[in-house]
Write a protein that holds these residues in place. Structure first.
Motif, PDB file in Angstrom:
ATOM      1  N   UNK A 147       1.183  -1.421  -0.326  1.00 19.12           N
ATOM      2  CA  UNK A 147       0.416  -0.098  -0.254  1.00 19.12           C
ATOM      3  C   UNK A 147       0.887   1.220  -0.173  1.00 19.12           C
ATOM      4  N   UNK A 148       1.617   1.445   0.950  1.00 26.28           N
ATOM      5  CA  UNK A 148       2.982   2.647   1.172  1.00 26.28           C
ATOM      6  C   UNK A 148       3.021   2.914  -0.308  1.00 26.28           C
ATOM      7  N   UNK A 149       3.817   1.339  -0.874  1.00 33.04           N
ATOM      8  CA  UNK A 149       5.107   1.445  -2.296  1.00 33.04           C
ATOM      9  C   UNK A 149       3.929   2.359  -3.889  1.00 33.04           C
ATOM     10  N   UNK A 150       2.729   1.698  -3.846  1.00 32.81           N
ATOM     11  CA  UNK A 150       2.037   2.142  -4.548  1.00 32.81           C
ATOM     12  C   UNK A 150       1.429   3.722  -3.839  1.00 32.81           C
ATOM     13  N   UNK A 151       1.333   3.911  -3.089  1.00 29.92           N
ATOM     14  CA  UNK A 151       0.678   5.472  -2.952  1.00 29.92           C
ATOM     15  C   UNK A 151       1.888   6.155  -3.509  1.00 29.92           C
ATOM     16  N   UNK A 152       3.032   5.837  -2.383  1.00 33.20           N
ATOM     17  CA  UNK A 152       4.358   6.914  -2.289  1.00 33.20           C
ATOM     18  C   UNK A 152       4.279   7.539  -4.325  1.00 33.20           C
ATOM     19  N   UNK A 153       4.261   6.468  -4.925  1.00 36.60           N
ATOM     20  CA  UNK A 153       4.840   6.206  -6.010  1.00 36.60           C
ATOM     21  C   UNK A 153       3.510   7.232  -6.800  1.00 36.60           C
ATOM     22  N   UNK A 154       2.722   7.038  -7.087  1.00 35.84           N
ATOM     23  CA  UNK A 154       1.436   8.060  -7.294  1.00 35.84           C
ATOM     24  C   UNK A 154       2.822   9.997  -6.879  1.00 35.84           C
ATOM     25  N   UNK A 191      -6.107   3.640  -9.743  1.00 37.19           N
ATOM     26  CA  UNK A 191      -4.865   3.934  -8.770  1.00 37.19           C
ATOM     27  C   UNK A 191      -5.894   3.551  -6.938  1.00 37.19           C
ATOM     28  N   UNK A 192      -6.641   4.925  -7.290  1.00 37.65           N
ATOM     29  CA  UNK A 192      -7.474   5.054  -6.037  1.00 37.65           C
ATOM     30  C   UNK A 192      -8.038   3.864  -5.588  1.00 37.65           C
ATOM     31  N   UNK A 193      -8.929   3.729  -6.543  1.00 38.27           N
ATOM     32  CA  UNK A 193      -9.383   2.406  -6.383  1.00 38.27           C
ATOM     33  C   UNK A 193      -8.762   1.168  -5.839  1.00 38.27           C
ATOM     34  N   UNK A 194      -8.152   0.316  -6.472  1.00 48.20           N
ATOM     35  CA  UNK A 194      -6.845  -0.689  -5.987  1.00 48.20           C
ATOM     36  C   UNK A 194      -6.313  -0.485  -5.012  1.00 48.20           C
ATOM     37  N   UNK A 195      -5.955   0.238  -4.496  1.00 43.85           N
ATOM     38  CA  UNK A 195      -5.097   0.868  -3.203  1.00 43.85           C
ATOM     39  C   UNK A 195      -6.062   0.908  -1.870  1.00 43.85           C
ATOM     40  N   UNK A 196      -7.713   1.296  -2.033  1.00 47.02           N
ATOM     41  CA  UNK A 196      -8.812   0.877  -1.359  1.00 47.02           C
ATOM     42  C   UNK A 196      -8.957  -0.350  -1.347  1.00 47.02           C
ATOM     43  N   UNK A 197      -8.580  -1.714  -2.081  1.00 44.42           N
ATOM     44  CA  UNK A 197      -8.738  -2.423  -1.768  1.00 44.42           C
ATOM     45  C   UNK A 197      -7.967  -2.950  -1.506  1.00 44.42           C
ATOM     46  N   UNK A 198      -6.501  -3.459  -1.602  1.00 43.69           N
ATOM     47  CA  UNK A 198      -5.523  -3.209  -0.901  1.00 43.69           C
ATOM     48  C   UNK A 198      -5.708  -3.055   0.630  1.00 43.69           C
ATOM     49  N   UNK A 199      -6.238  -2.293   0.489  1.00 47.74           N
ATOM     50  CA  UNK A 199      -6.161  -1.871   1.712  1.00 47.74           C
ATOM     51  C   UNK A 199      -7.201  -2.213   2.562  1.00 47.74           C
ATOM     52  N   UNK A 200      -8.378  -2.815   2.142  1.00 48.81           N
ATOM     53  CA  UNK A 200      -9.812  -3.571   2.760  1.00 48.81           C
ATOM     54  C   UNK A 200      -8.884  -4.639   2.847  1.00 48.81           C
ATOM     55  N   UNK A 201      -8.750  -5.704   1.465  1.00 49.85           N
ATOM     56  CA  UNK A 201      -8.374  -7.346   1.362  1.00 49.85           C
ATOM     57  C   UNK A 201      -6.979  -7.255   1.856  1.00 49.85           C
ATOM     58  N   UNK A 202      -6.484  -7.808   2.888  1.00 49.38           N
ATOM     59  CA  UNK A 202      -4.891  -8.243   3.401  1.00 49.38           C
ATOM     60  C   UNK A 202      -4.370  -9.455   2.380  1.00 49.38           C
ATOM     61  N   UNK A 203      -5.709 -10.088   1.837  1.00 49.58           N
ATOM     62  CA  UNK A 203      -5.037 -11.603   1.417  1.00 49.58           C
ATOM     63  C   UNK A 203      -4.517 -11.207   0.203  1.00 49.58           C
TER      64      UNK A 203
END
Length: 420
Positions: A358-365, A401-413
């Protein structure tokens, strides 16, 4: 006073590595604990005394050798075989080629530079809007920090003290999810704008393109396969990949000249040394953070707001988005990991792998958003499109990207499923 010194240095554009080192020195002087001076250099050295960091210059070297060896063009031709005939086929080729490149280079800025030079003129020639072509290429660069190998994952793994190979595995599903989201954006925009229909290769052309690409595909296979099957560490895989890139570019494709090696080694050394120095300075800065119990104080503040891990990650996403707009992604991950990771793990029981993705994808934005937006300006320079023109076509990708970040934040698996 120390926080003001830190902020002031950032505002006057002092390099982040120097900011971290000088702020630490100022804190030691201000605290009067001069005993800490004696171990300052030792603490910096211990920050880079990690075998995993060798992967950084080796991945950079692999990317340089690949660019010189003519592999980019062959990867693009191979992508045409799979998606070239769809409506908007060249946009899908751009995306698929970016996926291939992400599995080789591991650096978003390098990928944006290479792919902008290769793809934007081709897309413009076939009737695509130049701004959209540049935006698609720039967005494809966001795959580099997620699809392994990733330099941000290497640095995060060192800072978080977790296996870098497992961190690579954590990025596979999120990388594929982000690719699917970008493909969806291309399909929707193409439907609305009426993109030109592509042309499928005939059988001889398809076979020729795939055979030409096969040697180049050994590089991502060596990197990801070596880690996935436990044959080699990420560092060893990077070393093997750089050797393969050299041999293929020189002996197989015949486009690499050994005389170019000195320049490549020099560029790799300069670029890698800046990152390694940042990590060394961040180790001292992290020492100051721990001494001041900053994570504990921040944890008390955040836990008073919410006890829900998902809500915590959403708050962190907003913070990281702002930070990423102002500070380079690698510098930001070095700066923020020691502060936020202990809170995520201790107070919210969040997996370090999920947090790292989550951190890597967000920061690269931040590469594609003003005021810093390094990737945005690289795409602009390479394509000849103004940053504003790229941004106007880029916003659907940023929403994805924002929607993917929400999914990655919600579903740890999504981040942990492949880790044994």
């Amino acid at each position: 006073m120390t926080p003001l010194i830190f902020i002031f240095q950032l505002l006057i554009a002092v390099p982040v590595a120097i900011v971290l080192a000088l702020t630490s020195v100022w804190y030691i002087w201000e605290s009067g604990n001069t005993v800490l001076y004696a171990s300052f250099a030792q603490k910096m050295f211990s920050g880079i005394e990690n075998y995993g960091l060798l992967a950084i210059p080796l991945f950079m070297l692999t990317g340089e050798l690949m660019n010189e060896g003519g592999m980019t063009r062959r990867l693009i031709n191979a992508a045409r075989v799979f998606v070239g005939g769809f409506r908007g086929g060249l946009a899908y080729i751009n995306l698929l080629a970016n996926m291939f490149m992400a599995a080789i280079i591991g650096s978003a800025t390098a990928q944006i530079a290479v792919m902008s030079r290769a793809m934007v003129p081709e897309m413009e020639k076939e009737g695509y809007d130049k701004g959209f072509a540049a935006a698609t290429t720039a967005a494809g660069g966001l795959l580099a920090p997620v699809i392994p190998p990733s330099m941000m994952f290497v640095i995060y793994g060192v800072l978080a003290q977790i296996p870098i190979g497992d961190m690579f595995l954590a990025g596979i599903l999120p990388g594929l999810l982000l690719s699917v989201a970008f493909a969806g954006v291309i399909a929707l925009v193409g439907f609305r704008k009426g993109f030109p229909k592509g042309r499928w290769y005939n059988s001889p052309e398809a076979v020729s393109a795939l055979l030409q690409c096969l040697p180049a595909m050994l590089i991502p296979i060596a990197i990801i396969g070596g880690v996935l099957f436990g044959i080699a560490t990420p560092t060893e895989s990077a070393a093997v990949a750089s050797l393969i890139a050299f041999v293929i570019g020189w002996l197989v494709y015949g486009e690499f000249k050994p005389g170019a090696l000195f320049g490549i080694f020099k560029r790799t050394a300069v670029n890698a040394s800046m990152i390694v120095f940042m990590i060394a300075a961040a180790n001292v800065f992290g020492w100051v953070i721990i001494y001041e119990a900053l994570p504990q104080k921040l944890a008390a503040l955040i836990t008073s707001v919410t006890s829900d891990p998902f809500l915590f990650l959403l708050i962190v996403n907003v913070i990281l988005l702002v930070v990423g707009m102002l500070i380079d992604g690698i510098a930001a991950i070095i700066l923020i990991t020691p502060i936020l990771l202990p809170i995520a793990m201790t107070n919210y029981d969040i997996s370090p792998y999920q947090f790292g993705v989550v951190m890597s994808l967000n920061l690269v934005l931040g590469l594609l958003t003003p005021p810093v937006g390094v990737g945005l300006y690289i795409a602009s320079t390479m394509s000849g499109v103004s940053p504003g023109g790229i941004l106007r076509a880029l916003w659907p990708f940023l929403i994805a990207v924002g929607l993917v970040l929400i999914l990655l934040s919600r579903f740890a698996w999504l981040s942990t499923a492949l880790i044994g």
